[in-house]
Motif scaffolding. Structure first.
Motif, PDB file in Angstrom:
ATOM      1  N   CYS A  73       0.953   3.331   1.754  1.00  0.00           N
ATOM      2  CA  CYS A  73       0.748   4.126   3.546  1.00  0.00           C
ATOM      3  C   CYS A  73       1.980   3.258   3.847  1.00  0.00           C
ATOM      4  O   CYS A  73       2.487   3.927   4.692  1.00  0.00           O
ATOM      5  N   CYS A 131      -5.439  -2.705   2.032  1.00  0.00           N
ATOM      6  CA  CYS A 131      -5.214  -1.634   3.225  1.00  0.00           C
ATOM      7  C   CYS A 131      -6.228  -0.678   3.298  1.00  0.00           C
ATOM      8  O   CYS A 131      -7.228  -0.979   3.347  1.00  0.00           O
ATOM      9  N   CYS A 132      -5.367   0.235   3.208  1.00  0.00           N
ATOM     10  CA  CYS A 132      -6.161   1.537   2.718  1.00  0.00           C
ATOM     11  C   CYS A 132      -7.316   2.242   1.880  1.00  0.00           C
ATOM     12  O   CYS A 132      -8.922   2.712   2.336  1.00  0.00           O
ATOM     13  N   CYS A 140       0.620  -1.325  -0.141  1.00  0.00           N
ATOM     14  CA  CYS A 140      -0.232  -0.015   0.339  1.00  0.00           C
ATOM     15  C   CYS A 140       0.361   0.869  -0.479  1.00  0.00           C
ATOM     16  O   CYS A 140       1.610   1.641   0.189  1.00  0.00           O
TER      17      CYS A 140
HETATM   18 ZN   LIG Z   1      -2.107   1.218   3.873  1.00  0.00          ZN
END
Ligand SMILES: [Zn+2]
Length: 135
Positions: A12, A21-22, A10
């Motif tokens: 992030c 994930c996000c 991801c």
């Molecule tokens: Zn993420």
């Protein structure tokens, strides 16, 4: 909506894919982020991908700007990494939380860093960004 695929996890910084994930917390079918850290991570990704609607909807109404000018940053600011330094509160049973992070970015090839303590609150089961203090 531009969604970048990455081979390395991801945006992030977590090893899971963007979708796992996000990505779950962004877009029209977004789930509420379960913790302040999760919201913080997805907001970083929203900045990186230029997802203005997600940034505005996760901003607490008391502090939400009318609009963001992400288009002016597009192609100028490139977000290259996020490190969570510390979290206080912000868990599923909490009403408030703080997340300290360092976000790294490049402007014209020059490396910069943003070190911020962000404050979050939870209302009706959703976390919102309240404010940030820069270091
Ligand atoms: Zn993420």
């Amino acid at each position: 909506m531009a969604r970048k695929k990455t081979q390395t996890g991801c945006p992030c910084g977590l090893p899971a894919s963007f979708e796992a994930c996000c990505g779950r917390y962004l877009g029209p079918d977004a789930q509420p982020a379960p913790t302040a850290e999760r919201l913080m991570r997805s907001r970083y990704v929203a900045f990186a991908l230029g997802l203005e609607a997600d940034l505005l909807s996760s901003w607490h109404a008391s502090a939400r700007p009318a609009e963001l000018d992400l288009a002016a940053d597009a192609g100028v600011v490139k977000w290259v990494g996020l490190e969570i330094v510390a979290c206080r509160g912000g868990q599923e049973g909490d009403a408030e939380g703080e997340v300290e992070f360092v976000a790294r970015y490049k402007v014209g090839g020059k490396a910069e860093r943003l070190h911020e303590l962000s404050r979050f609150c939870r209302e009706d089961g959703r976390w919102y960004y309240l404010s940030g203090q820069l270091f």
